[in-house]
Design an enzyme around this catalytic site. Structure first.
Site, PDB file in Angstrom:
ATOM      1  N   ARG A 163      62.319   9.542  50.587  1.00 47.13           N
ATOM      2  CA  ARG A 163      61.206  10.475  50.350  1.00 47.13           C
ATOM      3  C   ARG A 163      59.854   9.779  50.466  1.00 47.13           C
ATOM      4  NH1 ARG A 163      62.877  13.306  44.879  1.00 47.13           N
ATOM      5  NH2 ARG A 163      60.725  14.066  45.048  1.00 47.13           N
ATOM      6  N   TYR A 217      70.675   9.821  55.813  1.00 48.99           N
ATOM      7  CA  TYR A 217      69.890  10.888  55.204  1.00 48.99           C
ATOM      8  C   TYR A 217      69.118  11.648  56.274  1.00 48.99           C
ATOM      9  CZ  TYR A 217      70.395   9.218  50.360  1.00 48.99           C
ATOM     10  OH  TYR A 217      70.874   8.871  49.122  1.00 48.99           O
ATOM     11  N   ASP A 255      68.551  13.588  43.370  1.00 54.80           N
ATOM     12  CA  ASP A 255      67.622  14.189  42.415  1.00 54.80           C
ATOM     13  C   ASP A 255      67.686  15.715  42.445  1.00 54.80           C
ATOM     14  OD1 ASP A 255      66.468  11.945  41.257  1.00 54.80           O
ATOM     15  OD2 ASP A 255      64.983  11.711  42.860  1.00 54.80           O
ATOM     16  N   ARG A 286      73.095   9.260  43.328  1.00 52.97           N
ATOM     17  CA  ARG A 286      72.534  10.124  42.280  1.00 52.97           C
ATOM     18  C   ARG A 286      71.406  10.956  42.854  1.00 52.97           C
ATOM     19  NH1 ARG A 286      72.404   5.778  37.265  1.00 52.97           N
ATOM     20  NH2 ARG A 286      74.575   5.170  37.543  1.00 52.97           N
TER      21      ARG A 286
END
Lengths: 245, 245
Positions: free
Chosen positions: A198, A110, A52, A50
């Site tokens: 993050r 990522y 952002d 999911r």
């Protein structure tokens, strides 16, 4: 019913993330609409991650079931004709019935991009986190090594995550200096908590700025306290690169 | 009057190129408007390179004269507050009165990006030329070597160029394979004819596709005939990287 896997690239700038929401356009919604137009019936897709608002993807994965006879590899071409230019199905293929985009995944990769320049970048403004003070690259590189391995990453989870265990394994975490003043973090792991990449990026930025020492990182991980880690780095620097099955 | 040099980054997607035009928004016009607002008087800037619609720049250079007392290095901060986010002054500095953005330049470096994938890229759609057939990288790399050195590049000039001599020197021409299926051409030279880099890129793409042989390139250069070279590759793959003084 046939089970089709989609590998999806998108620029997140114009979307409120992946997941369908009321009153906001999302990537999932655009793909479901394109599928419904193609197949003539309402079709839901299940995504792996999911992402952002503002987060980009080179390799998001989703699956859906259909009775259609369209060959698996043809869905990409048919859907790309119906999708906006900032969402592209890079690959489509038929999978066994038990394949699940989220539950079958074994790991993810990522990338996080930091643009370390006096002025914001015109070309990377929606594609990297801009940091003005000169970052100490060597300290960031050393700090990154502490994240590798299996840890309880409770200090690196935003509120809103709903998981039983906060233990995850990071297989590798590399910090590279690219040309054009970009610093690239590349992290591969078994799975990630909500906003984990993050928050790791924000912590490494703090190390680069000297607000935290490289040697503080093991204690921050062990402390399990979100308030001791760095700020959540902005969404536009994050890329979901690849999901492993 | 003081002479101020600006080093400018821009994403060309939303502009009709550098040069001021009637009925179209250009980068030069945006900078002149911001300068006029800042200085309270109409101020013209002289750019080095007239980049076409859609072409990007990391290092365009322009100069302007002013009686203002603002320190040279402060113009970047002041102008960036007045400019749209896709145009950024990366550096401003005072130069001697005889500095001229175009006539003082000793060379330029350009980059051309090719995205060689089955589907267009969502993230690179305005930032690279998409080529679907698989390109023969090794042939392109060999072909690129023929461009190095001093040659009459008449075969690599679009109509509309107005120059006395079509002889230019290419100092270096590199073809690199980057991750994410990108092929990068990087070319440094004394100067470039109108659309020269895009025609070279188009010719190398033809070599990669097998429409031309690597060994055809020396003859195409010697022949001075535009119709024998490849098509002009699209603008969105081109980046003006740096200008040397």
């Amino acid at each position: 019913m046939r089970n089709i896997k989609l590998t999806i690239e998108y620029e997140g700038t114009n979307y409120h993330g992946w997941q369908v929401q009321k009153n906001a356009v999302t990537v999932q919604e655009c793909i479901e609409k394109a599928l419904s137009r193609l197949l003539g019936e309402k079709t839901g897709v299940v995504g792996c991650s999911r992402t952002d608002v503002g987060v980009h993807a080179y390799g998001q994965v989703a699956h859906f079931f259909t009775a259609s006879a369209i060959p698996g590899e043809k869905f990409s071409y048919a859907l790309n004709n119906l999708l906006p230019a900032d969402i592209v199905i890079q690959k489509s293929e038929e999978e066994p019935e038990n394949f699940h985009a989220r539950y079958s995944s074994k790991g993810k990769r990522y990338r996080y991009l930091i643009c370390n320049t006096a002025h914001q970048s015109a070309l990377m403004r929606n594609r990297a986190c801009h940091v003005r003070p000169e970052l100490d690259f060597e300290q960031m590189r050393k700090a990154a090594e502490h994240f590798e391995g299996e840890h309880d990453f409770a200090a690196f989870q935003a509120t809103g995550g709903q998981v039983r265990s906060t233990v995850r394994e990071i297989y590798s975490m590399a910090v590279k200096r690219r040309e054009d003043s970009l610093i690239e973090l590349e992290v591969t792991g078994s799975g990630f908590l909500y906003n984990m990449v993050r928050i790791i990026a924000g912590t490494l930025i703090y190390v680069g700025m000297g607000k935290l020492a490289e040697s503080d990182v093991p204690g921050i991980i062990r402390g399990l306290d979100r308030t001791k880690a760095g700020k959540t780095a902005p969404a536009q620097g994050l890329y979901l690169m690849e999901i492993y099955y």
